[in-house]
Design a protein around this motif. Structure first.
Motif, mmCIF file in Angstrom:
data_model
loop_
_atom_site.group_PDB
_atom_site.id
_atom_site.type_symbol
_atom_site.label_atom_id
_atom_site.label_comp_id
_atom_site.label_asym_id
_atom_site.label_seq_id
_atom_site.Cartn_x
_atom_site.Cartn_y
_atom_site.Cartn_z
ATOM 1 N N UNK A 155 0.903 -1.037 0.204
ATOM 2 C CA UNK A 155 0.047 0.079 -0.130
ATOM 3 C C UNK A 155 0.636 1.122 -0.008
ATOM 4 N N UNK A 156 0.577 1.872 -1.142
ATOM 5 C CA UNK A 156 1.588 3.136 -1.445
ATOM 6 C C UNK A 156 0.743 4.518 -1.122
ATOM 7 N N UNK A 157 -0.344 4.280 -0.288
ATOM 8 C CA UNK A 157 -1.419 5.466 0.021
ATOM 9 C C UNK A 157 -2.172 5.664 -0.790
ATOM 10 N N UNK A 158 -1.931 6.533 -2.117
ATOM 11 C CA UNK A 158 -2.852 6.647 -3.193
ATOM 12 C C UNK A 158 -2.939 5.585 -4.183
ATOM 13 N N UNK A 159 -1.809 4.543 -4.217
ATOM 14 C CA UNK A 159 -1.875 3.718 -4.959
ATOM 15 C C UNK A 159 -1.243 2.423 -4.405
ATOM 16 N N UNK A 160 -1.176 1.308 -5.130
ATOM 17 C CA UNK A 160 -0.465 0.031 -4.408
ATOM 18 C C UNK A 160 0.480 -0.567 -5.630
ATOM 19 N N UNK A 161 1.282 -1.619 -4.940
ATOM 20 C CA UNK A 161 1.983 -2.393 -6.106
ATOM 21 C C UNK A 161 1.617 -3.903 -5.795
ATOM 22 N N UNK A 162 1.184 -4.829 -6.703
ATOM 23 C CA UNK A 162 1.040 -6.217 -6.240
ATOM 24 C C UNK A 162 2.194 -7.029 -6.510
ATOM 25 N N UNK A 163 2.175 -8.118 -5.559
ATOM 26 C CA UNK A 163 3.089 -9.059 -6.013
ATOM 27 C C UNK A 163 3.082 -9.634 -7.133
ATOM 28 N N UNK A 164 4.276 -10.403 -7.616
ATOM 29 C CA UNK A 164 4.416 -10.891 -8.970
ATOM 30 C C UNK A 164 4.907 -12.266 -8.910
ATOM 31 N N UNK A 165 5.368 -12.930 -10.004
ATOM 32 C CA UNK A 165 5.929 -14.201 -9.930
ATOM 33 C C UNK A 165 7.173 -14.125 -10.880
ATOM 34 N N UNK A 166 7.990 -15.358 -10.870
ATOM 35 C CA UNK A 166 9.106 -15.344 -11.855
ATOM 36 C C UNK A 166 8.709 -15.123 -13.167
ATOM 37 N N UNK A 167 7.591 -16.029 -13.487
ATOM 38 C CA UNK A 167 7.207 -16.085 -15.005
ATOM 39 C C UNK A 167 6.947 -14.679 -15.246
ATOM 40 N N UNK A 168 6.025 -13.871 -14.413
ATOM 41 C CA UNK A 168 5.695 -12.351 -14.968
ATOM 42 C C UNK A 168 7.214 -11.601 -15.083
ATOM 43 N N UNK A 169 8.034 -11.846 -14.245
ATOM 44 C CA UNK A 169 9.156 -11.015 -14.182
ATOM 45 C C UNK A 169 10.023 -11.339 -15.576
ATOM 46 N N UNK A 170 10.027 -12.207 -15.848
ATOM 47 C CA UNK A 170 10.737 -12.717 -17.209
ATOM 48 C C UNK A 170 10.116 -12.142 -18.192
ATOM 49 N N UNK A 171 8.580 -12.361 -18.514
ATOM 50 C CA UNK A 171 7.799 -11.896 -19.604
ATOM 51 C C UNK A 171 7.663 -10.167 -19.262
ATOM 52 N N UNK A 172 7.941 -9.541 -18.426
ATOM 53 C CA UNK A 172 7.920 -8.013 -18.248
ATOM 54 C C UNK A 172 8.999 -7.531 -18.906
ATOM 55 N N UNK A 173 10.255 -8.186 -19.053
ATOM 56 C CA UNK A 173 11.232 -7.631 -19.569
ATOM 57 C C UNK A 173 11.435 -8.154 -21.018
ATOM 58 N N UNK A 174 11.172 -9.499 -21.015
ATOM 59 C CA UNK A 174 11.331 -9.968 -22.633
ATOM 60 C C UNK A 174 10.486 -9.361 -23.546
ATOM 61 N N UNK A 175 9.328 -9.263 -22.927
ATOM 62 C CA UNK A 175 8.124 -8.432 -24.001
ATOM 63 C C UNK A 175 8.349 -6.998 -24.280
ATOM 64 N N UNK A 176 9.311 -6.374 -23.529
ATOM 65 C CA UNK A 176 9.707 -4.913 -24.029
ATOM 66 C C UNK A 176 10.055 -5.118 -25.341
ATOM 67 N N UNK A 177 10.782 -6.211 -25.781
ATOM 68 C CA UNK A 177 11.146 -6.271 -27.287
ATOM 69 C C UNK A 177 10.113 -6.237 -28.317
ATOM 70 N N UNK A 178 9.079 -7.086 -27.714
ATOM 71 C CA UNK A 178 7.872 -7.036 -28.851
ATOM 72 C C UNK A 178 7.167 -5.750 -29.052
ATOM 73 N N UNK A 179 7.173 -4.928 -27.729
ATOM 74 C CA UNK A 179 6.679 -3.521 -27.860
ATOM 75 C C UNK A 179 7.608 -2.708 -28.999
#
Length: 333
Positions: free
Chosen positions: A236-260
């Motif tokens: 909880x960041x007050x006006x916003x929040x940050x969710x937990x993730x997973x190893x698969x999400x971490x991988x695709x978050x960075x790999x898929x920058x190339x697709x963008x």
């Protein structure tokens, strides 16, 4: 043509709910899917079709879906894929099915939400004015979920502090998308094609919403239409929040920058320095997520692995974006 800034009126009542199809993607979460299908059965009005895409689940998903076939109150189409294609592949297959059914509207959602009973009526009220619409949702605890509806386009990342408040118009223009509630017209789908299954997970809906916003006025409307049914660990960041993730999400978050990057190149909007800054900020954000939300650094290697595998995608000169479904589609308002 840009729409005027005003709330929907009684003239919008011509929306026909039978022209809409709900597309839900699921994977090994039959309990959550059951809650979603129960909520669809309680909708008034109901859509003309419900399409469930099963990403090769190994639980009792098939039996659960079949148990709803006679009691959901509308036509239920079930497709079990041979392999797990991720959310991206699931929504691509689901939208293709809905498109081939002749659906005018496609309402996309994950299996961990419920539909508010009058949700389709709320979305339908905006359907004569816009062709790419995002409704709002309640979080698991009943709070109002804030979705990052605008991106810094050249950087390809969400703007986390875009204003949350709505004015009297009841909508805000967006240049992003979220498959947890996207309500999109077939004319837009015909022009931009299906969601790209190559993403597997992450960034796919942002890119798809961005593509839609390039040809039509895309909006998020001040209508609560969904409710999340799964609790997610958050910071909880007050006006916003940050969710937990997973190893698969971490991988695709960075790999898929190339697709963008490839999409940006294909459309002539790629700016190397700004996009690199967006990738750096994404990496830093994921480090913060690891340290603060999940209290570990063990997932860092998946971020680096994603960057490494993304280089091959970015260097592929034969790469092509998803093709349109209608080469001669009529203009979209």
């Amino acid at each position: 043509m840009r729409a005027a800034n005003q709330n929907p009126t009684s003239s919008d009542s011509s929306f026909d709910p039978s022209t809409a199809t709900i597309v839900a993607v699921t994977f090994n979460r039959s309990g959550l899917l059951s809650r979603l299908l129960t909520s669809i059965g309680e909708m008034d009005p109901k859509p003309g079709h419900v399409v469930v895409i099963d990403n090769a689940s190994s639980d009792d998903t098939t039996e659960v879906v079949e148990s709803f076939r006679e009691r959901i109150g509308t036509e239920l189409i079930y497709r079990r894929l041979e392999t797990n294609t991720g959310g991206s592949g699931g929504f691509s297959a689901g939208m293709q099915t809905a498109y081939e059914l002749g659906s005018e509207w496609m309402w996309l959602m994950d299996d961990d939400v419920e539909v508010i009973p009058d949700g389709l009526a709320k979305m339908g009220r905006w359907s004569r004015r816009f062709r790419s619409i995002q409704g709002r949702r309640y979080d698991f605890d009943g709070s109002e979920f804030y979705w990052q509806y605008r991106i810094a386009a050249r950087m390809g990342i969400p703007i986390p502090f875009a204003p949350a408040e709505f004015d009297e118009s009841g909508f805000k223009e967006m240049n992003s998308g979220c498959f947890e509630g996207m309500f999109i017209h077939r004319d837009v789908v015909g022009r931009i094609g299906l969601p790209d299954p190559r993403f597997f997970i992450y960034w796919d809906d942002q890119v798809y919403g961005w593509l839609a916003s390039r040809i039509t006025t895309s909006v998020i409307v001040n209508e609560f239409v969904l409710r999340r049914t799964r609790e997610i660990k958050q910071w909880d960041m007050g006006i916003r929040h940050m969710n937990a993730s997973s190893d698969a999400y971490r991988y695709y978050i960075m790999r898929n920058r190339a697709l963008i990057k490839q999409y940006y190149r294909s459309l002539g909007v790629y700016h190397p320095a700004l996009f690199a800054a967006g990738t750096t900020l994404t990496f830093v954000k994921e480090l913060i997520r690891l340290l603060v939300v999940e209290r570990t650094v063990r997932g860092t290697r998946h971020l680096f692995r994603g960057l490494r595998d993304g280089r091959a995608i970015a260097q592929d000169r034969s790469w092509q974006p998803m093709p349109p479904l209608e080469l001669s589609a009529r203009p979209v308002a």
